[in-house]
Design an enzyme around this catalytic site. Structure first.
Site, PDB file in Angstrom:
ATOM      1  N   PRO A 745     -33.694   0.361  -1.251  1.00 56.43           N
ATOM      2  CA  PRO A 745     -33.978   0.407   0.179  1.00 56.43           C
ATOM      3  C   PRO A 745     -33.823   1.813   0.748  1.00 56.43           C
ATOM      4  O   PRO A 745     -33.070   2.627   0.224  1.00 56.43           O
ATOM      5  CB  PRO A 745     -32.923  -0.520   0.778  1.00 56.43           C
ATOM      6  CG  PRO A 745     -31.803  -0.485  -0.187  1.00 56.43           C
ATOM      7  CD  PRO A 745     -32.394  -0.267  -1.550  1.00 56.43           C
ATOM      8  N   ARG A 783     -42.988   7.198  14.807  1.00 57.01           N
ATOM      9  CA  ARG A 783     -43.087   5.752  14.576  1.00 57.01           C
ATOM     10  C   ARG A 783     -43.734   4.985  15.736  1.00 57.01           C
ATOM     11  O   ARG A 783     -44.584   4.133  15.501  1.00 57.01           O
ATOM     12  CB  ARG A 783     -41.711   5.153  14.234  1.00 57.01           C
ATOM     13  CG  ARG A 783     -41.079   5.762  12.978  1.00 57.01           C
ATOM     14  CD  ARG A 783     -39.872   4.995  12.472  1.00 57.01           C
ATOM     15  NE  ARG A 783     -40.287   3.755  11.852  1.00 57.01           N
ATOM     16  CZ  ARG A 783     -40.169   2.573  12.392  1.00 57.01           C
ATOM     17  NH1 ARG A 783     -39.591   2.439  13.576  1.00 57.01           N
ATOM     18  NH2 ARG A 783     -40.599   1.507  11.785  1.00 57.01           N
ATOM     19  N   CYS A 814     -50.104  16.859  23.169  1.00 58.09           N
ATOM     20  CA  CYS A 814     -51.414  16.583  23.769  1.00 58.09           C
ATOM     21  C   CYS A 814     -52.138  15.488  22.997  1.00 58.09           C
ATOM     22  O   CYS A 814     -53.116  15.749  22.287  1.00 58.09           O
ATOM     23  CB  CYS A 814     -52.213  17.868  23.840  1.00 58.09           C
ATOM     24  SG  CYS A 814     -51.421  19.007  24.980  1.00 58.09           S
TER      25      CYS A 814
HETATM   26  N1  LLP Z   1     -39.492   2.082  -2.547  1.00 57.10           N
HETATM   27  C1  LLP Z   1     -40.752   2.520  -2.452  1.00 57.10           C
HETATM   28  C2  LLP Z   1     -41.559   2.636  -3.640  1.00 57.10           C
HETATM   29  C3  LLP Z   1     -41.287   2.820  -1.196  1.00 57.10           C
HETATM   30  O1  LLP Z   1     -42.547   3.231  -1.106  1.00 57.10           O
HETATM   31  C4  LLP Z   1     -40.482   2.700  -0.057  1.00 57.10           C
HETATM   32  C5  LLP Z   1     -41.002   3.009   1.272  1.00 57.10           C
HETATM   33  C6  LLP Z   1     -39.146   2.260  -0.217  1.00 57.10           C
HETATM   34  C7  LLP Z   1     -38.694   1.950  -1.465  1.00 57.10           C
HETATM   35  C8  LLP Z   1     -38.192   2.108   0.921  1.00 57.10           C
HETATM   36  O2  LLP Z   1     -38.626   1.216   1.875  1.00 57.10           O
HETATM   37  P1  LLP Z   1     -37.682   0.787   3.084  1.00 57.10           P
HETATM   38  O3  LLP Z   1     -36.499   0.087   2.530  1.00 57.10           O
HETATM   39  O4  LLP Z   1     -37.323   1.974   3.846  1.00 57.10           O
HETATM   40  O5  LLP Z   1     -38.541  -0.184   3.929  1.00 57.10           O
HETATM   41  N2  LLP Z   1     -42.752   5.177   7.573  1.00 57.10           N
HETATM   42  C9  LLP Z   1     -42.637   3.754   7.632  1.00 57.10           C
HETATM   43  C10 LLP Z   1     -42.079   3.165   6.365  1.00 57.10           C
HETATM   44  C11 LLP Z   1     -42.882   3.544   5.134  1.00 57.10           C
HETATM   45  C12 LLP Z   1     -42.198   3.126   3.877  1.00 57.10           C
HETATM   46  C13 LLP Z   1     -42.819   3.751   2.686  1.00 57.10           C
HETATM   47  N3  LLP Z   1     -42.215   3.362   1.461  1.00 57.10           N
HETATM   48  C14 LLP Z   1     -41.788   3.369   8.840  1.00 57.10           C
HETATM   49  O6  LLP Z   1     -41.325   4.250   9.547  1.00 57.10           O
HETATM   50  O7  LLP Z   1     -41.600   2.193   9.105  1.00 57.10           O
END
Ligand code: LLP
Length: 865
Positions: A745, A783, A814
């Protein structure tokens, strides 16, 4: 007191069966009547239903039940008992009325069940309850008079109505006249009690209002008297944004206009009968729905002076819907085809609810609450229809309706809702011509469990503007005390330190290490998980990396840059604790990663074919796409055909063969199917599916189920249930004990640990919208602009002030999407120079920031207190 004043203003209070069947409830009724009269300098009419269950008994008697005499005796006993509970003299109070009830049992009209006799029987319940109420309240010292509703409410004679409807399902004249109002006000007492459900027939006898009778009676009284308001007192707090039994997060709707209320009452909510709204609407009399047990709650107000708030107000579900699909060849060319079809529905006494049409098909829905749709009626209808077209009856279906103003202008916010319905078989979609509702008809079985999901999606997408507190009140769970209190966020405790840091320059991210540790330890305590990695893309601040390594986490990287960051920040870290999971990376990055000795994950066959020398003899993990994904927004869904990530499940054998040919050992199997996933069963399913593939491959030792754990950004989001998640993993791991289990995570560990501090630069009003501008924009936190993501926003400088004014919170970039939040509640005094705080910004905040518009990157600070 101005008893005979013709312009007295009345307030009508209506109480249903449960409210009049208990002594303490009558005490409440008395108190409320007195309070209303005093508060509003008004006079009060109390309209009551029969004691609960009594109308059902009377209906059986009116229907000619064989044991009518016993039923009458039981009713008499029931009322006598209640009088005893109220310490009233039964004979003196009800003697005459009970004699009238007995007399109806032996009335000569009973044999033929004459309609006027049936109406009299049915009306007895309210005559009894109102008489009891008048005696009890008078005994409690209230100055109260009893009045016979039949003297004031007169049934309308509607042409073509059956004799039955003209007697037992009447509508009333709601216009009234000055004379009538003056005459009504002549009655001597300030408070009056009368009956729901009954009215005067043109012949002077009794008529019955039919379904929803007492609510409608109250509305008629309100309209006739041009009352100040009509209050419907019930045993629920008002109308909700969904049925609270199915959706505990449903919000109380505190204010609606008549049309929305009508639509909600018609499509689901049972608290107010839809028929009762029109009389009040026509006479511009405001209505309120209130809870007798909890009179302090705001309830639902319904009136015409509401400034319309666009957005979905409620989602409802009706079961037992029958669809009739009629297929005709070239029917539009056939003059009168629709007229012929609808004539048959009329013939069978069926009123049609929704209509959908195509060139050769017309489909209509029948709502069981409006129709008697039994198999006989449907068979007879089908037989008739099959003479002119091919007929198919589809049942049972559920109609799921979104209600709210301006449905058409909301369509762009409904993409998640459409996607959710896209997973079901949708028989029909119908949009009402008044732009107030959008209905989807699906199989009844498919509708189970759907409402909470749809309700959440409506909130997340902003289609249901729950932050608008002129319309949305507390959640059902909150009202019932079933909300776990949330801990005070760390940034409130650290407020003065944060204000100091802001003085040293904004925009600035601040991260709270104790919160990171707390989250890390919560995950470390989950027994079935053997290895934990932190996805550093969420936030790669060196101190966070060191903290998480100390907490036992490995680190997951997706680029060579992230790998470099990791070994700079934690030089002593063993490469064995580092994963490299890139997407479409150049050859050189794989080579560099192998050079560092970290674990490389590959997700395609083509790389093996194109660069065999890079991979020959290596140990690899394989990332697969399990064909489905999820996430808080479509842009973070990383599973399924549309996603660029992962090896297609259909090519796993091909990959394994290619890997063997290169002497590659596959030890890990990985999937990450989305971010911010709320369904805790998601990972359990992944684990199960991955284990299936792992068995087939044979050499797999570890299964990595990715990241994606959500956090509660919005007060409406439930915190992720880690215990339930852990239990699911435990169960599935017990089935596949051969494999070690890993997670990676990002957000869960760091999001709540970070805030973005910014200074207010300007406060500007434009065309009724007040905006507060910050020195941080979408370049600092993208976000909201990219995913419509919600972040709470507070005025840190004025935390002790009430958030009473509404602002759009914007940045200096902008771009029209440079908006952190719309219609946010902040102190009215919010001014340039105030320090504003955007919360839950620790994940994907700084790591996605840019220098767009040549604005500097935000600063960063870490607190360890
Ligand atoms: N593992 C892999 C292969 C990933 O691509 C990601 C996130 C994670 C783990 C961790 O995911 P998390 O636990 O944080 O959900 N920018 C977006 C989130 C994009 C996530 C990309 N990959 C946001 O701000 O919601």
């Amino acid at each position: 007191m101005s008893a005979s004043h013709p312009h007295d203003r009345w307030i009508v209070l209506k109480f249903g069966g449960t409210s009049v069947s208990r002594r303490h409830r009558w005490d409440t009724i008395g108190k409320l009547a007195k309070k209303r009269a005093e508060e509003h300098q008004a006079r009060v009419v109390i309209v009551v239903s029969a004691l609960s269950g009594v109308t059902n008994e009377l209906t059986a008697i009116a229907d000619g039940a064989a044991d009518s005499a016993q039923r009458i005796a039981a009713l008499e006993a029931r009322h006598r008992e209640f009088l005893a509970e109220l310490e009233l003299d039964a004979e003196a109070v009800l003697g005459e009325r009970l004699a009238a009830l007995r007399a109806l049992g032996s009335d000569p009209r009973a044999g033929s069940r004459a309609l006027d006799w049936q109406a009299e029987v049915l009306g007895q319940g309210e005559l009894l309850s109102s008489t009891i109420g008048a005696a009890y309240l008078a005994g409690q010292g209230l100055e109260i008079g009893w009045c016979d509703a039949r003297q004031w409410l007169s049934a309308l004679a509607i042409p073509n109505q059956s004799a039955w409807s003209q007697r037992l399902s009447v509508s009333c004249d709601a216009q009234g006249s000055e004379e009538l109002r003056a005459a009504f006000s002549q009655q001597p007492t300030r408070v009056l009690i009368s009956q729901g459900f009954i009215a005067r027939h043109a012949d002077g006898g009794t008529a019955i209002l039919g379904r929803g009778g007492s609510d409608t009676s109250a509305a008629y009284f309100g309209a006739l008297l041009k009352a100040r308001r009509v209050e419907i007192w019930t045993d629920v707090p008002g109308m909700f944004s969904a049925n609270p039994r199915e959706v505990p997060d449903a919000r109380l709707l505190t204010r609606l206009d008549y049309f929305e209320a009508q639509e909600i009452a018609t499509t689901g909510a049972k608290v107010l009968h839809p028929r009762s709204i029109k009389p009040c609407r026509d006479a511009s009399v405001p209505m309120a729905i209130l809870d007798t047990e909890r009179p302090e709650l705001p309830g639902t107000s319904i009136d015409g002076s509401v400034e319309p708030v666009p957005g979905v107000k409620a989602i409802s579900r009706r079961n037992g819907i029958v669809l009739v699909s009629m297929e005709g060849i070239g029917m539009w060319q056939q003059v009168g085809f629709l007229a012929d079809v609808f004539a048959l529905f009329k013939k069978h006494g069926l009123s049609v609810d929704l209509i959908g049409s195509a060139e050769t098909n017309v489909t209509v829905s029948l709502d069981p609450s409006e129709n008697l749709v039994n198999t006989d009626v449907l068979a007879a209808l089908s037989a008739d229809l099959s003479e002119i077209c091919r007929v198919k009856v589809i049942a049972p279906c559920a109609a799921i309706t979104l209600v709210g103003r301006g449905m058409r202008s909301l369509l762009h916010k409904l993409s998640d809702v459409w996607a959710t319905f896209g997973k079901e078989r949708v028989h029909m979609i119908s949009q009402s011509s008044n732009d107030l509702n959008l209905t989807f008809v699906i199989d009844e079985a498919d509708a189970d469990g759907l409402l909470p999901i749809l309700h959440g999606e409506l909130i997340d997408s902003g289609a249901m503007p729950v932050e608008d507190d002129t319309v949305f009140g507390p959640r059902w769970r909150e009202i019932n005390g079933a909300v776990r209190p949330r801990a005070t966020p760390w940034w409130q405790v650290q407020r003065s330190r944060l204000l100091e840091l802001a003085q040293a320059g904004t925009p600035r991210y601040v991260y709270h290490l104790p919160t990171v540790r707390e989250r890390a330890r919560a995950l470390a305590a989950i027994a079935p998980i053997d290895q934990r990695y932190y996805a550093i893309k969420a936030n790669s601040h060196p101190m966070l990396l060191r903290t998480l390594v100390e907490e036992g986490f490995g680190l997951e990287c997706v680029s060579y840059g992230e790998l470099q960051r990791v070994f700079e920040a934690v030089p002593e870290l063993s490469p064995r604790r580092v994963l490299f999971t890139p997407s479409f990376a150049p050859r050189a990055e794989y080579e560099a990663a192998f050079g560092l000795g970290v674990t490389v994950t590959l997700d395609n066959v083509e790389a093996l074919q194109r660069w065999p020398e890079v991979f020959r003899g290596r140990t690899l993990w394989l990332r697969v796409d399990l064909g489905h994904g999820d996430g808080h927004h479509e842009k973070v869904n990383t599973g399924g055909k549309a996603s660029k990530f992962g090896l297609s499940a259909a090519r796993v054998d091909e990959f394994v063969a290619a890997a063997r040919a290169l002497d590659i050992t596959l030890t890990g199997l990985h999937a990450h199917l989305g971010s911010g996933v709320e369904a805790e069963g998601h990972w359990r399913l992944m684990c199960d599916e991955l284990a299936g593939f792992a068995r087939r491959i044979g050499t797999i030792e570890i299964i990595d189920i990715g990241g994606g754990l959500p956090i509660p950004y919005h007060a409406d989001d439930e915190p992720f249930d880690l215990d339930a998640w852990a239990k699911g993993l435990e169960e599935v791991k017990a089935v596949h004990p051969a494999f070690r289990l890993a997670i990676e995570p990002g957000r869960y560990l760091v999001a709540e640990a970070g805030v973005l501090l910014a200074a207010a630069t300007q406060v500007i009003e434009k065309d009724g919208i007040r905006r507060v501008g910050l020195d941080a924009g979408m370049n600092a936190l993208i976000r909201p602009a990219l995913y419509d993501a919600w972040h709470d926003i507070a005025n840190l400088s004025r935390l002790e002030e009430q958030d009473t004014a509404s602002f759009d919170v914007v940045g200096p970039i902008c771009e029209s999407s440079d908006v952190f939040g719309r219609r946010r509640k902040l102190p009215a005094t919010t001014a340039p120079g105030d320090v504003m705080l955007i919360s839950d910004a620790g994940a994907y905040g700084y790591s996605m920031a840019s220098t767009y518009n040549q604005r500097d990157l935000p600063k960063e600070e870490v607190l360890d207190v």
